[in-house]
Scaffold this motif. Structure first.
Motif, PDB file in Angstrom:
ATOM      1  N   LYS A 117      -4.390  -3.937   0.890  1.00 17.21           N
ATOM      2  CA  LYS A 117      -4.487  -4.735   2.268  1.00 17.21           C
ATOM      3  C   LYS A 117      -5.229  -5.776   2.266  1.00 17.21           C
ATOM      4  O   LYS A 117      -6.484  -5.845   1.576  1.00 17.21           O
ATOM      5  N   SER A 147       4.460  -5.507   6.780  1.00 15.00           N
ATOM      6  CA  SER A 147       2.946  -5.459   6.882  1.00 15.00           C
ATOM      7  C   SER A 147       2.619  -5.936   5.243  1.00 15.00           C
ATOM      8  O   SER A 147       3.384  -5.619   4.265  1.00 15.00           O
ATOM      9  N   ARG A 148       1.274  -6.397   5.115  1.00 16.96           N
ATOM     10  CA  ARG A 148       0.842  -7.045   3.828  1.00 16.96           C
ATOM     11  C   ARG A 148       0.173  -5.875   3.143  1.00 16.96           C
ATOM     12  O   ARG A 148      -1.255  -5.712   3.148  1.00 16.96           O
TER      13      ARG A 148
END
Length: 94
Positions: free
Chosen positions: A11, A2-3
């Protein structure tokens, strides 16, 4: 993966891109007119960094702004090399 920043939790955030046409009043026009609004994502500038945590080396994604602060303990570069190849390689069976 995930970012999300490993340390700061940064995020992606939602936002809008506003398209306008015309000339601003400050520049002598009659003002800007909105012609479109598009949803978009603002993503953090994440970089992969090798760090030392609890005595082990691991690769994590960290925001560039956090790297600049200098709070990260980077893992040292790998120094060992592969053993040299032997002078006479073994013969292959046919």
């Amino acid at each position: 993966m995930s970012r999300v920043c490993y340390f700061t939790g940064k995020k992606p955030k939602m936002g809008k891109k506003i398209t306008r046409r015309g000339i601003a009043k400050k520049s002598g026009g009659i003002g800007l007119k909105t012609t479109g609004i598009t949803a978009r994502r603002f993503v953090p500038n994440l970089q992969s960094v090798r760090i030392i945590e609890n005595g082990t080396v691991k690769t994590v994604r960290v925001a560039a702004s956090y790297i600049k602060t200098g709070n990260i303990t980077r893992a040292p570069k790998r120094t060992w090399k592969k053993p040299a190849a032997t002078a006479n390689p073994p013969a292959q069976a046919v």
